[in-house]
Scaffold this active site. Structure first.
Site, PDB file in Angstrom:
ATOM      1  N   TYR A 109       0.851  -1.202   0.000  1.00 13.93           N
ATOM      2  CA  TYR A 109       0.000   0.000   0.000  1.00 13.93           C
ATOM      3  C   TYR A 109       0.880   1.243   0.000  1.00 13.93           C
ATOM      4  O   TYR A 109       1.855   1.325   0.745  1.00 13.93           O
ATOM      5  CB  TYR A 109      -0.894   0.032   1.247  1.00 13.93           C
ATOM      6  CG  TYR A 109      -1.645   1.350   1.378  1.00 13.93           C
ATOM      7  CD1 TYR A 109      -2.913   1.501   0.823  1.00 13.93           C
ATOM      8  CD2 TYR A 109      -1.058   2.455   2.014  1.00 13.93           C
ATOM      9  CE1 TYR A 109      -3.586   2.719   0.904  1.00 13.93           C
ATOM     10  CE2 TYR A 109      -1.733   3.678   2.088  1.00 13.93           C
ATOM     11  CZ  TYR A 109      -2.983   3.792   1.531  1.00 13.93           C
ATOM     12  OH  TYR A 109      -3.645   4.995   1.603  1.00 13.93           O
ATOM     13  N   GLU A 197      -3.149   7.612  -4.127  1.00 18.19           N
ATOM     14  CA  GLU A 197      -3.123   6.301  -3.475  1.00 18.19           C
ATOM     15  C   GLU A 197      -2.861   5.219  -4.505  1.00 18.19           C
ATOM     16  O   GLU A 197      -3.519   5.177  -5.548  1.00 18.19           O
ATOM     17  CB  GLU A 197      -4.462   6.066  -2.779  1.00 18.19           C
ATOM     18  CG  GLU A 197      -4.461   4.868  -1.853  1.00 18.19           C
ATOM     19  CD  GLU A 197      -5.798   4.728  -1.121  1.00 18.19           C
ATOM     20  OE1 GLU A 197      -5.820   4.959   0.096  1.00 18.19           O
ATOM     21  OE2 GLU A 197      -6.808   4.401  -1.768  1.00 18.19           O
TER      22      GLU A 197
END
Lengths: 389, 291
Positions: A109, A197
């Site tokens: 992530y 992101e």
């Protein structure tokens, strides 16, 4: 402002960040053609909506033949995708992204956002790729690593090398990861993003880093200097009423209750919603008319609130500071007449010239229910809307 | 006493030749000692002009050296507002109050980073300003609802602050100073910074803090209050009914990833000994009850 995954990946790719080969499509036929042109024998068909949780909602499917592509595209295109982030009404899928399949070794992530307390851009990274970062933060916060950027000099390069090492990157991959982190910050700053992101970032079996998914949002206050970003806006993804509100310079959000409320100021608007609930009902919307509530604005605000099928009463709460209450009252009367308002209207006016304003409302031939203070207004509105839920 | 501003403060308006700057400078100068306090205006390229007897200068530094103004209020449009704050900070002013709404967040990140090396205080942006009743009003709030007295008010909102002030005044409770810190995610003084000043102010006997969803400023302030505050504090948090992920008007008023909810803020404030009312119509009475 939010954009689609395929648009986000185009921006990443423009900055040299590797993304899977892919093509945005608007029909099943386009998907099949895109897959054929991409070649290979594995593809991913992905719904393009402005919401996360697409995989669990059936909006992301793997295909190992062109027939699969056709079948999956058929099931995703036009579907009402309901995920935790879309709310129960879901989103209609109008666009799809067809990408070549990737051999994944590991998932990570990466996210950049503004840390409000530190007033800096923060890079969050975790080995728990593919999971929502909020879940990781709740269950295993020790697996999230954070590095902060200096407003002038950017990231400390040693911090980035260490961060990459914590993710398990060594040698050339570590160097590539550090370069990727710096590029993400460059994108964040140059495009005035509010969120960048990559979830997941993958390490492929061929030992390369690649952004398998991407989400970018931008600071609405900075759009004036980013025409390229403004053109990426997809009105299909926005609530039609909210678009309409923006056009009239109103701040509006539709909610589930039955009392419409029109207020000046965001904080007071929220407090008005809260007091409606406190007295037993639910607000149908958030609506801030802002500083200058002209007759035209009030008329547009009434029209917006009345579009809501459940609205049984309208509560107007105005604290007239610079804005005079008598002017507001005139606007309310004109607007109510113009749209033939036929549900109870409860008005609370306070502040400059409040008495003159109240008198105007009383003298009008409209059946406006006047309220003394916020509590009185909420009580009367809940009663007029049919009592507490 | 009061905090931040009083009748001896000398103010310059940045953006004094614009419509908003003129409107609010006119009303602020007409309040209490405002006529003596508003001594300068700044608009680059308009130096030498006058607005209602107030001289206009090309730069903040010039306005400061010519008039001694130590505080500025900014009504400059959003694309240029960050540069206006920078200019005021570079000129070494004591306090900058930025009213402008809609400044890009990254502009504010840069502004705040530059400010780390200075002593200048910033209020706002996207705020109603600061008022010390019967002395000086710097901002867009209606002066007449205020009354001089012992209650400090600090809030992220505009009209909701007026609501709190009005309730206090109706109950006969005057205010020492009312500070609107603004609704943006990256701003100057926070609840905590203002609370510390109220704690040190001999005139302030109690404080009302008004917050809203988003961020953790109210929680940070509450923890400080628990350990350091010698005066009673009453609180209200707007947005119990606000849905997650939706920006409620203010750029900073958003619940994201389950963080910044009203319930969480209220819980922590109560744990820290702050009297929190859930009824926005009872902010004034809640304060009266604890005195």
């Amino acid at each position: 402002m939010k954009i689609h995954e395929y648009q986000a990946k185009r921006i990443l790719s423009d900055y040299g960040i590797p993304v899977p080969a892919g093509t945005p499509c608007r029909s099943v036929e386009e998907c099949v053609t895109a897959a054929r042109e991409l070649g290979g024998n594995r593809w991913v068909v992905k719904a393009q909506v402005h919401a996360g949780g697409r995989g669990k909602a059936g909006g992301v499917k793997l295909a190992s033949s062109l027939d699969d592509v056709k079948q999956h595209a058929g099931s995703i295109h036009g579907m009402r995708l309901v995920s935790k982030q879309t709310g129960p009404e879901g989103r209609i899928v109008r666009q799809l992204l067809v990408e070549s399949g990737i051999d994944i070794d590991k998932e990570f992530y990466l996210g950049l956002l503004i840390d409000r307390s530190r007033q800096q851009v923060a890079l969050l990274a975790s080995t728990e790729g593919g999971t929502e970062i909020e879940e990781v933060a709740a269950s295993t916060p020790e697996r999230i690593f954070t590095v902060y950027a200096d407003a002038e000099s950017g990231f400390n390069q040693d911090d980035l090398t260490e961060l990459a090492a914590r993710l398990g990157f060594e040698g050339d991959i570590n160097t590539a990861a550090v370069s990727l982190f710096n590029t993400l910050l460059k994108i964040f700053v140059e495009k005035d993003a509010s969120l960048v992101e990559i979830n997941p970032l993958v390490l492929t079996k061929q030992s390369a880093l690649l952004a398998l998914d991407a989400k970018l949002s931008f600071d609405d206050n900075a759009l004036f200097r980013h025409e390229d970003i403004r053109t990426l806006n997809d009105p299909d993804e926005q609530d039609a009423d909210e678009i309409e509100a923006t056009r009239h310079d109103l701040s509006y959000i539709s909610l589930d209750g039955n009392i419409g409320c029109m207020v000046n100021g965001a904080g007071l608007a929220m407090a008005t919603m809260d007091i409606i609930k406190l007295y037993g009902s639910e607000p149908a919307n958030f609506l801030d008319v802002g500083g200058g509530a002209s007759t035209e604005k009030v008329t547009n605000a009434f029209r917006l609130m009345l579009k809501h099928p459940n609205v049984r009463a309208i509560l107007v709460n105005i604290f007239g500071g610079i804005m005079r209450c008598d002017i507001i009252a005139e606007g309310l009367i004109t607007a109510a007449k113009e749209i033939h308002l036929d549900i109870p209207l409860i008005v609370r006016l306070e502040g400059t010239n409040a008495e003159q304003g109240k008198q105007l409302l009383e003298e009008s031939d409209l059946s406006i229910i006047s309220a003394g203070d916020m509590a009185d207004a909420a009580r009367k509105a809940v009663e007029a809307a049919g009592g507490a839920a | 006493m009061s905090i931040l501003i009083d009748k001896n403060t000398r103010v310059m308006t940045q953006g004094i030749t614009g419509k908003t700057g003129q409107f609010h400078t006119h009303h602020s100068a007409a309040y209490a000692f405002g006529k003596d306090a508003y001594v300068a205006g700044v608009t680059p390229g308009k130096g030498g002009q006058e607005f209602e007897g107030i001289p206009v200068y090309d730069s903040v530094a010039e306005a400061r050296s010519e008039t001694g103004a130590n505080v500025s209020v900014i009504y400059v449009p959003p694309p240029f507002a960050a540069a206006a704050i920078d200019e005021a900070v570079d000129a070494g002013l004591d306090l900058v109050i930025c009213i402008t709404e809609g400044i890009p967040v990254l502009d504010m990140v840069r502004v705040r980073s530059r400010m780390k090396q200075t002593d200048t205080l910033l209020i706002g942006p996207n705020c109603p300003g600061v008022i010390t009743p019967d002395e000086l009003k710097i901002g867009i709030m209606p002066g007449h609802i205020h009354k001089k007295g012992p209650i400090g008010v600090v809030s992220r909102s505009g009209t909701l602050t007026y609501e709190a002030v009005d309730q206090l005044t109706q109950l006969g409770l005057g205010q020492s100073t009312c500070v609107g810190i603004g609704g943006d995610p990256v701003n100057g003084m926070k609840h905590l910074d203002v609370m510390k000043q109220f704690n040190d102010d001999s005139e302030t006997e109690a404080v009302i803090m008004v917050g809203e969803i988003g961020g953790s400023d109210e929680e940070d302030c509450a923890l400080w209050v628990r350990d350091n505050m010698s005066k009673p504090v009453v609180g209200f948090i707007a947005g119990i009914t606000a849905p997650e992920g939706k920006r409620m008007g203010h750029a900073g008023a958003i619940i994201s990833g389950g963080k910044g909810t009203a319930e969480e803020k209220i819980r922590i404030m109560e744990e820290c000994g702050i009297t929190v009312t859930r009824n926005p119509a009872e902010m004034g009475t809640a304060l009266k009850n604890i005195l």
